[in-house]
Write a protein that holds these residues in place. Structure first.
Motif, PDB file in Angstrom:
ATOM      1  N   ARG A 152       0.836  -1.207   0.000  1.00 40.17           N
ATOM      2  CA  ARG A 152       0.000   0.000   0.000  1.00 40.17           C
ATOM      3  C   ARG A 152       0.873   1.260   0.000  1.00 40.17           C
ATOM      4  N   GLY A 153       1.914   1.240   0.842  1.00 36.81           N
ATOM      5  CA  GLY A 153       2.800   2.405   0.916  1.00 36.81           C
ATOM      6  C   GLY A 153       3.507   2.668  -0.403  1.00 36.81           C
ATOM      7  N   ALA A 154       3.962   1.594  -1.057  1.00 39.85           N
ATOM      8  CA  ALA A 154       4.643   1.743  -2.343  1.00 39.85           C
ATOM      9  C   ALA A 154       3.691   2.310  -3.393  1.00 39.85           C
ATOM     10  N   ALA A 155       2.420   1.863  -3.365  1.00 45.92           N
ATOM     11  CA  ALA A 155       1.430   2.371  -4.322  1.00 45.92           C
ATOM     12  C   ALA A 155       1.166   3.848  -4.095  1.00 45.92           C
ATOM     13  N   GLN A 156       1.128   4.272  -2.834  1.00 42.90           N
ATOM     14  CA  GLN A 156       0.910   5.688  -2.539  1.00 42.90           C
ATOM     15  C   GLN A 156       2.075   6.553  -3.048  1.00 42.90           C
ATOM     16  N   LEU A 157       3.310   6.058  -2.827  1.00 38.13           N
ATOM     17  CA  LEU A 157       4.484   6.796  -3.299  1.00 38.13           C
ATOM     18  C   LEU A 157       4.509   6.859  -4.824  1.00 38.13           C
ATOM     19  N   LEU A 158       4.147   5.736  -5.456  1.00 34.33           N
ATOM     20  CA  LEU A 158       4.123   5.690  -6.916  1.00 34.33           C
ATOM     21  C   LEU A 158       3.091   6.660  -7.479  1.00 34.33           C
ATOM     22  N   ALA A 159       1.945   6.764  -6.796  1.00 28.13           N
ATOM     23  CA  ALA A 159       0.879   7.660  -7.264  1.00 28.13           C
ATOM     24  C   ALA A 159       1.345   9.111  -7.298  1.00 28.13           C
ATOM     25  N   LYS A 160       2.196   9.503  -6.348  1.00 26.07           N
ATOM     26  CA  LYS A 160       2.692  10.884  -6.301  1.00 26.07           C
ATOM     27  C   LYS A 160       3.623  11.202  -7.476  1.00 26.07           C
ATOM     28  N   GLU A 161       4.258  10.149  -8.027  1.00 24.81           N
ATOM     29  CA  GLU A 161       5.208  10.357  -9.115  1.00 24.81           C
ATOM     30  C   GLU A 161       4.570  10.271 -10.497  1.00 24.81           C
ATOM     31  N   LEU A 162       3.347   9.800 -10.544  1.00 24.41           N
ATOM     32  CA  LEU A 162       2.702   9.612 -11.851  1.00 24.41           C
ATOM     33  C   LEU A 162       2.231  10.944 -12.412  1.00 24.41           C
ATOM     34  N   PRO A 163       2.460  11.173 -13.701  1.00 31.62           N
ATOM     35  CA  PRO A 163       2.094  12.458 -14.310  1.00 31.62           C
ATOM     36  C   PRO A 163       0.613  12.572 -14.660  1.00 31.62           C
ATOM     37  N   SER A 164      -0.057  11.446 -14.791  1.00 39.02           N
ATOM     38  CA  SER A 164      -1.441  11.463 -15.271  1.00 39.02           C
ATOM     39  C   SER A 164      -2.398  10.926 -14.204  1.00 39.02           C
ATOM     40  N   GLU A 165      -3.582  11.582 -14.083  1.00 41.20           N
ATOM     41  CA  GLU A 165      -4.621  11.120 -13.162  1.00 41.20           C
ATOM     42  C   GLU A 165      -5.174   9.761 -13.596  1.00 41.20           C
ATOM     43  N   GLU A 166      -5.148   9.507 -14.909  1.00 38.40           N
ATOM     44  CA  GLU A 166      -5.647   8.219 -15.406  1.00 38.40           C
ATOM     45  C   GLU A 166      -4.769   7.070 -14.915  1.00 38.40           C
ATOM     46  N   LEU A 167      -3.468   7.309 -14.883  1.00 41.59           N
ATOM     47  CA  LEU A 167      -2.550   6.273 -14.400  1.00 41.59           C
ATOM     48  C   LEU A 167      -2.744   6.018 -12.904  1.00 41.59           C
ATOM     49  N   LYS A 168      -3.182   7.049 -12.186  1.00 39.67           N
ATOM     50  CA  LYS A 168      -3.389   6.897 -10.744  1.00 39.67           C
ATOM     51  C   LYS A 168      -4.575   5.972 -10.425  1.00 39.67           C
ATOM     52  N   ASP A 169      -5.435   5.765 -11.422  1.00 39.78           N
ATOM     53  CA  ASP A 169      -6.552   4.824 -11.212  1.00 39.78           C
ATOM     54  C   ASP A 169      -6.012   3.434 -10.867  1.00 39.78           C
ATOM     55  N   TYR A 170      -4.895   3.076 -11.486  1.00 39.99           N
ATOM     56  CA  TYR A 170      -4.314   1.748 -11.235  1.00 39.99           C
ATOM     57  C   TYR A 170      -3.740   1.658  -9.823  1.00 39.99           C
ATOM     58  N   THR A 171      -3.068   2.709  -9.382  1.00 36.74           N
ATOM     59  CA  THR A 171      -2.522   2.691  -8.007  1.00 36.74           C
ATOM     60  C   THR A 171      -3.656   2.730  -6.985  1.00 36.74           C
ATOM     61  N   ASN A 172      -4.749   3.410  -7.325  1.00 36.70           N
ATOM     62  CA  ASN A 172      -5.902   3.432  -6.407  1.00 36.70           C
ATOM     63  C   ASN A 172      -6.491   2.035  -6.245  1.00 36.70           C
ATOM     64  N   ILE A 173      -6.509   1.258  -7.329  1.00 34.96           N
ATOM     65  CA  ILE A 173      -6.999  -0.126  -7.247  1.00 34.96           C
ATOM     66  C   ILE A 173      -6.114  -0.941  -6.317  1.00 34.96           C
ATOM     67  N   ILE A 174      -4.793  -0.761  -6.425  1.00 37.69           N
ATOM     68  CA  ILE A 174      -3.862  -1.491  -5.555  1.00 37.69           C
ATOM     69  C   ILE A 174      -4.115  -1.128  -4.095  1.00 37.69           C
ATOM     70  N   ILE A 175      -4.289   0.166  -3.824  1.00 34.67           N
ATOM     71  CA  ILE A 175      -4.514   0.631  -2.445  1.00 34.67           C
ATOM     72  C   ILE A 175      -5.839   0.087  -1.900  1.00 34.67           C
ATOM     73  N   GLU A 176      -6.899   0.161  -2.718  1.00 31.12           N
ATOM     74  CA  GLU A 176      -8.221  -0.305  -2.266  1.00 31.12           C
ATOM     75  C   GLU A 176      -8.228  -1.802  -2.004  1.00 31.12           C
ATOM     76  N   GLU A 177      -7.565  -2.571  -2.877  1.00 31.18           N
ATOM     77  CA  GLU A 177      -7.528  -4.020  -2.685  1.00 31.18           C
ATOM     78  C   GLU A 177      -6.677  -4.397  -1.473  1.00 31.18           C
ATOM     79  N   ALA A 178      -5.598  -3.658  -1.233  1.00 35.97           N
ATOM     80  CA  ALA A 178      -4.782  -3.896  -0.046  1.00 35.97           C
ATOM     81  C   ALA A 178      -5.595  -3.631   1.224  1.00 35.97           C
ATOM     82  N   ASP A 179      -6.392  -2.548   1.199  1.00 36.24           N
ATOM     83  CA  ASP A 179      -7.250  -2.230   2.349  1.00 36.24           C
ATOM     84  C   ASP A 179      -8.319  -3.304   2.545  1.00 36.24           C
ATOM     85  N   ARG A 180      -8.879  -3.793   1.420  1.00 33.40           N
ATOM     86  CA  ARG A 180      -9.915  -4.837   1.525  1.00 33.40           C
ATOM     87  C   ARG A 180      -9.353  -6.103   2.158  1.00 33.40           C
TER      88      ARG A 180
END
Length: 355
Positions: A152-180
């Motif tokens: 989850r932490g790695a996905a959050q850090l990766l999301a900050k480095e991504l240039p596009s909001e569309e790409l952040k959808d993928y990191t959000n899925i990783i974070i949500e599934e980790a929380d689930r």
């Protein structure tokens, strides 16, 4: 042939149930332990056929007649006896002929009840299985949650480095599934909070559960009540007990609604039991709560494992409800048992009462 006064006094002080049966299979003597076990009065059954006291399920009296005719003793293990009051008990039964001049004059029957021993053994296995599964789950939880936190932490850090909001959808899925997954593990572990013990009326808990079920089903399923108002207050955590009982009732509710039977019913019943053993400890007074439904019953393949985590009879079930309920009742020094057949499934909750 009945025993004399001295022998009667000795036999009446035995814990083993003793019957003396004549060659015509009529009862000539019954000791106090046998009266209690078979739920009969000695004065009323003397001279009566033994079939008036009990019959052996799936068997006849041929073995008794063989013992008389062939002058032979025998022992039956885990025999099921149907009593005159309709109750079925499991016993070990030893039959020995009394012989005079090479002829059998009567039979001595020694009956040892096994129901309590079998139940205690089953409960010990259930408690041990519950403890083992909890130990296993705690070990797995530690191994699962640590990498999930890193993921989850790695996905959050990766999301900050991504240039596009569309790409952040993928990191959000990783974070949500980790929380689930983390929440699922927490559910399997149960609450770490200490019990908030207080004196409470168990019927308040049951009435709260009934109101929740009525609200969820729109009163489509009838909930009948058979309460013993004389039950004293128990020491318990009200919210946890509501959760445990609601988990059981919801299972019954979902099974009934899937069947869509207009006669669907759940019955909540309370009684007290004296000198009742839970696990290895005998309690002077116990509260028994029966939750019975007339649904399709529990599949035979999972009846022995329904209290283990991740075991469910429904395709969309998590298999955690009954495991959590058992854990909560265990923390109250109690136990949940289940007896199920099509049209009649009963979950029995046993909680010690303060004396």
């Amino acid at each position: 042939m009945a025993p004399d006064k001295l022998h009667t006094d000795i036999l009446d002080n035995l814990q083993t149930a003793i019957l003396l049966v004549d060659t015509d299979l009529s009862v000539s003597y019954i000791n106090t332990a046998a009266e209690a076990l078979l739920d009969v009065s000695g004065n009323r059954v003397l001279g009566e056929p033994i079939s008036q006291l009990f019959t052996e399920v799936d068997n006849d009296q041929a073995s008794l007649l063989d013992a008389i005719n062939n002058i032979s003793a025998f022992t039956k293990r885990e025999a099921h006896l149907l009593l005159s009051n309709g109750q079925t008990i499991t016993v070990d039964c030893a039959v020995s002929p009394i012989i005079e001049h090479d002829v059998t004059t009567s039979l001595v029957m020694e009956i040892q009840p096994l129901d309590r021993l079998l139940r205690i053994s089953r409960e010990e296995g259930l408690l041990s299985s519950q403890q083992n599964s909890q130990t296993l789950i705690r070990g797995l939880a530690h191994e699962i949650k640590n990498p999930l936190g890193g993921l989850r932490g790695a996905a959050q850090l990766l999301a900050k480095e991504l240039p596009s909001e569309e790409l952040k959808d993928y990191t959000n899925i990783i974070i949500e599934e980790a929380d689930r997954l983390s929440n699922l593990v927490d559910s399997m572990l149960g609450s770490n909070k200490l019990l908030d013990l207080q004196a409470l009326n168990i019927h308040e808990v049951l009435e709260r559960v009934k109101s929740l079920v009525d609200a969820e089903t729109g009163s489509q399923i009838k909930v009948a009540r058979d309460y013993d108002p004389s039950i004293p207050e128990i020491e318990g955590d009200k919210e946890r007990l509501i959760q445990a009982i609601l988990n059981i009732v919801r299972n019954a509710m979902q099974a009934l609604m899937a069947e869509a039977n207009p006669e669907s019913m759940i019955t909540l019943k309370t009684r007290t039991l004296r000198q009742f053993t839970i696990g290895t400890h005998c309690h002077r007074l116990v509260c028994r709560i029966d939750i019975t439904d007339n649904g399709p019953g529990i599949a035979k393949a999972i009846r022995e494992t329904i209290f283990l985590p991740m075991v469910s009879g429904r395709a969309d079930g998590t298999g955690l409800g009954l495991s959590i309920a058992q854990s909560i009742i265990n923390h109250h020094h109690g136990l949940i048992e289940c007896d199920s057949e099509p049209g009649n499934t009963t979950f029995s909750i046993f909680i010690p009462l303060p004396v």
